[in-house]
Scaffold this motif. Sequence first.
Motif, PDB file in Angstrom:
ATOM      1  N   ILE A   1      32.569 -34.117 -29.578  1.00 57.40           N
ATOM      2  CA  ILE A   1      32.548 -32.794 -29.240  1.00 57.40           C
ATOM      3  C   ILE A   1      30.943 -32.120 -28.994  1.00 57.40           C
ATOM      4  CG2 ILE A   1      34.722 -32.431 -30.222  1.00 57.40           C
ATOM      5  CD1 ILE A   1      33.285 -31.288 -32.583  1.00 57.40           C
ATOM      6  N   ALA A   2      30.109 -32.910 -29.488  1.00 61.05           N
ATOM      7  CA  ALA A   2      28.554 -32.324 -29.697  1.00 61.05           C
ATOM      8  C   ALA A   2      27.653 -33.531 -29.935  1.00 61.05           C
ATOM      9  CB  ALA A   2      28.576 -31.448 -30.934  1.00 61.05           C
ATOM     10  N   MET A   3      26.622 -33.442 -29.012  1.00 59.45           N
ATOM     11  CA  MET A   3      25.628 -34.388 -29.375  1.00 59.45           C
ATOM     12  C   MET A   3      24.282 -33.615 -29.174  1.00 59.45           C
ATOM     13  SD  MET A   3      22.857 -36.086 -27.843  1.00 59.45           S
ATOM     14  CE  MET A   3      22.072 -37.596 -27.981  1.00 59.45           C
ATOM     15  N   LEU A   4      23.579 -33.893 -30.483  1.00 58.05           N
ATOM     16  CA  LEU A   4      22.422 -33.006 -30.773  1.00 58.05           C
ATOM     17  C   LEU A   4      21.271 -34.320 -30.860  1.00 58.05           C
ATOM     18  CD1 LEU A   4      24.769 -31.469 -32.099  1.00 58.05           C
ATOM     19  CD2 LEU A   4      23.134 -30.622 -33.633  1.00 58.05           C
ATOM     20  N   ASN A   5      20.409 -33.928 -29.807  1.00 60.86           N
ATOM     21  CA  ASN A   5      19.168 -34.890 -29.500  1.00 60.86           C
ATOM     22  C   ASN A   5      17.847 -34.227 -30.188  1.00 60.86           C
ATOM     23  OD1 ASN A   5      17.468 -36.683 -28.619  1.00 60.86           O
ATOM     24  ND2 ASN A   5      17.130 -35.795 -26.579  1.00 60.86           N
ATOM     25  N   ASN A   6      17.115 -34.837 -31.219  1.00 60.67           N
ATOM     26  CA  ASN A   6      15.884 -34.126 -31.604  1.00 60.67           C
ATOM     27  C   ASN A   6      14.748 -35.183 -30.856  1.00 60.67           C
ATOM     28  OD1 ASN A   6      16.587 -32.241 -33.893  1.00 60.67           O
ATOM     29  ND2 ASN A   6      18.122 -33.853 -33.822  1.00 60.67           N
ATOM     30  N   ASP A   7      13.790 -34.462 -30.150  1.00 62.75           N
ATOM     31  CA  ASP A   7      12.766 -35.045 -29.429  1.00 62.75           C
ATOM     32  C   ASP A   7      11.680 -34.390 -29.358  1.00 62.75           C
ATOM     33  OD1 ASP A   7      11.404 -37.094 -27.998  1.00 62.75           O
ATOM     34  OD2 ASP A   7      12.767 -37.291 -26.484  1.00 62.75           O
ATOM     35  N   ILE A   8      10.590 -34.702 -30.317  1.00 65.29           N
ATOM     36  CA  ILE A   8       9.309 -34.163 -30.256  1.00 65.29           C
ATOM     37  C   ILE A   8       9.649 -32.676 -31.039  1.00 65.29           C
ATOM     38  CG2 ILE A   8       7.120 -33.322 -29.025  1.00 65.29           C
ATOM     39  CD1 ILE A   8       8.138 -34.748 -26.558  1.00 65.29           C
ATOM     40  N   VAL A   9       9.733 -32.876 -32.285  1.00 63.89           N
ATOM     41  CA  VAL A   9      10.249 -31.794 -33.119  1.00 63.89           C
ATOM     42  C   VAL A   9       9.272 -31.108 -34.378  1.00 63.89           C
ATOM     43  CG1 VAL A   9      12.578 -31.768 -32.359  1.00 63.89           C
ATOM     44  CG2 VAL A   9      11.785 -33.226 -34.521  1.00 63.89           C
ATOM     45  N   GLY A  10       7.682 -31.804 -34.071  1.00 64.85           N
ATOM     46  CA  GLY A  10       6.930 -31.789 -35.433  1.00 64.85           C
ATOM     47  C   GLY A  10       5.619 -31.139 -34.968  1.00 64.85           C
ATOM     48  N   ASN A  11       5.382 -30.339 -33.905  1.00 69.02           N
ATOM     49  CA  ASN A  11       4.288 -29.933 -33.544  1.00 69.02           C
ATOM     50  C   ASN A  11       4.482 -28.027 -33.617  1.00 69.02           C
ATOM     51  OD1 ASN A  11       1.318 -29.781 -32.316  1.00 69.02           O
ATOM     52  ND2 ASN A  11       2.358 -28.789 -30.588  1.00 69.02           N
ATOM     53  N   THR A  12       3.136 -27.523 -33.870  1.00 71.24           N
ATOM     54  CA  THR A  12       3.462 -26.035 -33.663  1.00 71.24           C
ATOM     55  C   THR A  12       2.216 -25.524 -32.750  1.00 71.24           C
ATOM     56  OG1 THR A  12       1.973 -25.780 -35.649  1.00 71.24           O
ATOM     57  CG2 THR A  12       4.357 -25.748 -35.916  1.00 71.24           C
ATOM     58  N   LEU A  13       1.203 -26.493 -32.354  1.00 68.22           N
ATOM     59  CA  LEU A  13       0.023 -25.809 -31.798  1.00 68.22           C
ATOM     60  C   LEU A  13       0.223 -26.263 -30.293  1.00 68.22           C
ATOM     61  CD1 LEU A  13      -2.719 -24.659 -31.995  1.00 68.22           C
ATOM     62  CD2 LEU A  13      -3.766 -26.654 -32.402  1.00 68.22           C
ATOM     63  N   ALA A  14      -0.123 -25.386 -29.115  1.00 67.48           N
ATOM     64  CA  ALA A  14      -0.003 -25.675 -27.705  1.00 67.48           C
ATOM     65  C   ALA A  14      -1.349 -26.115 -27.458  1.00 67.48           C
ATOM     66  CB  ALA A  14       0.479 -24.466 -27.008  1.00 67.48           C
ATOM     67  N   SER A  15      -1.598 -27.150 -26.566  1.00 67.14           N
ATOM     68  CA  SER A  15      -2.682 -27.659 -25.962  1.00 67.14           C
ATOM     69  C   SER A  15      -3.122 -26.477 -24.910  1.00 67.14           C
ATOM     70  CB  SER A  15      -2.502 -28.855 -25.341  1.00 67.14           C
ATOM     71  OG  SER A  15      -1.580 -29.251 -24.671  1.00 67.14           O
ATOM     72  N   GLU A  16      -4.422 -26.578 -24.345  1.00 70.15           N
ATOM     73  CA  GLU A  16      -4.505 -25.577 -23.380  1.00 70.15           C
ATOM     74  C   GLU A  16      -4.808 -24.063 -23.678  1.00 70.15           C
ATOM     75  OE1 GLU A  16      -3.285 -29.237 -22.042  1.00 70.15           O
ATOM     76  OE2 GLU A  16      -1.744 -27.553 -22.235  1.00 70.15           O
ATOM     77  N   THR A  17      -3.751 -23.752 -24.396  1.00 70.31           N
ATOM     78  CA  THR A  17      -3.831 -22.070 -24.825  1.00 70.31           C
ATOM     79  C   THR A  17      -4.209 -21.817 -26.248  1.00 70.31           C
ATOM     80  OG1 THR A  17      -1.379 -22.167 -25.623  1.00 70.31           O
ATOM     81  CG2 THR A  17      -1.913 -21.729 -22.777  1.00 70.31           C
ATOM     82  N   GLY A  18      -4.003 -22.951 -27.273  1.00 69.84           N
ATOM     83  CA  GLY A  18      -4.197 -22.606 -28.744  1.00 69.84           C
ATOM     84  C   GLY A  18      -3.175 -21.749 -29.053  1.00 69.84           C
TER      85      GLY A  18
END
Length: 457
Positions: free
Chosen positions: A215-232
Motif C-alpha cells: 500500500i506504500a513504498m517510502l524511499n529515502n535517498d540523500i537525506v543528510g545534507n542541509t547546505l546547498a552548493s552554488e548558493t550557500g
Amino acid sequence: MRWTCFIIGILLAGCLKAQKTPSVRPERATAIVDTQVAAMSRQISPDSIRASIEKLVSFGTRHSLSDTASSAAGIGAARRWVVSKLRQFARQHHADMRVTLEPCPVAPGRRVPYPVTMKNVVAILRGADTTDSRIIVVSGHLDSRNTDVMDSVGLAPGANDDASGVAVVLELARVISAKRFPCTLIFMAVQGEEQGLLGAACMAEKLKESGANVIAMLNNDIVGNTLASETGDRNAGTVRLFSEMIPAAETDEQARARAMLRAENDSPSRQLARYVREAAQPYLKDFTVTLSARPDRFLRGGDHIPFSRQGFSAVRFTEFNENFNQQHQTIREENGIEYGDLLKFVDCAYAANVARVNLIAITSLAKAPAAPRDVKMKMNLDNLTHLQWSAPATGPSPKGYYVLMRETIQPFWEKKFFVSDTAVSLPYSKDNYFFAVQSVGAEGHVSLPVTPVPGGG
C-alpha cells in the motif's frame, strides 16, 4: 384551480424532501497525535544514525561491482553488515522479523559490463493480524559511486548518497521492531541504484508477481545534507517529498476516470505524499515536509520509480538542499574546494528528523484499518455530492470513514466529515471541491485516502 395548487404543492414538497441531505458536520482535516507513536519518534537517535553511516563509509566503496568476498571492504561486506544489524534488532526485541539477502541476477547493460548477481537486504517484520494483507515498504540504497559511475575500486564513501538513507532504514528497524503492528513492514537496503535502479526494480517485480498488497513504498535517498552548493543556502527544517502526478501504471479505464474528475493531482502516490505530510505535522513542530509535484528531481530518478511502474504507491524523501560538491564526486580538492561524499558533511540531526517523519507515517498507517474499496461518485446534475464505497477487504473493520474535502485550487485537504455508513450525500458541489474517502480505526488512525471514480447506483 385549488386542486391544481394543492397538487403542485405536494409535488414541490416531495422534491424538497427528495433533495434533503443528511446533517453532516464538517471539521478541520487534522491528524491525531498517538502517544505511542510520539514515544517511538523520540527514540530516533542522531548518534545511532551517525554510527551506521560511519560503519558504511568504512567499507571504502560500496559500488555495485566492487568486491563481494572481502569481510572488510566492498559491497559484499557492507550488505552482510546490514544483515547482521537487522538480525541483531530482531533478537533484541524478539521480533518476528526475517532477514535475507535477496539475489537479483543482472544481465550486461549500459552500466553493467558483465553478468552479475546483485543482492538486496530485505527484513520482513510480519504483521500481528493474519487477516491483514497490507505491506508497507521503506528503503534506501546501499551502493555508492565516484564521478566515474564505472569506477568499482576507487574510494567512494557515499556518506550521504546513500548511507544516510540506509542509516535511516536501520534506525527505523531498530525502533519499530520493538512493537507489533497489524500489517507487515519491509525494511530494505537495495543494490544497483547508481547502475540504473536495478535492485529496486528486481524487488518491485518480485512483489508484483507474488500479488503482494503493497500500500506504500517510502524511499529515502540523500537525506543528510542541509547546505546547498552554488548558493550557500542552508535549510535544516524541511525535507522534500516527491510523488508522481499521472500514475506510471495507469490503465486506460483509470485514465478516463481521472480525466472525467480532473484529478491529475490526486494519484495514489500523491495521496500517500499528502498523508505523510499531514501525519507528521502534529508531532514535529520545527520540521516540515514539502510536497514536490513531480516524480523526482529534474531529469533524475530513484528507487521509488520501479515501484510506481509496477502500480504501487511510492514516494521519495530527499533533502531540501543538495550539495553537488559532495554528490557523485571522487574525493579531491580543486581551487580550494573539497569534493567527495564524506561523513563530515552529513547533518545527522537532520537525517534523524527525516527518520521521524518516516516513522510517524509508517506507524500511523500500520495502526489504521485498510482503505475503503470501490469509492464512487454519482455524476448527477445537481449541486450535491453523492459518494458510496465498500468496506475494506482486509484487516480489522473500521469504526467509520472520513470524507475529505478541499477546494479545487487547494493542494491539501481542508475539511473532513465523519460517516458511519458507506454512503453519503453532501451539500457541497462536486464542481467546486475535490473529495476522497478514508477508513477510520477505533483509536482514530486513518487509512490512505481514496479518490472516487465516476459511478454508483
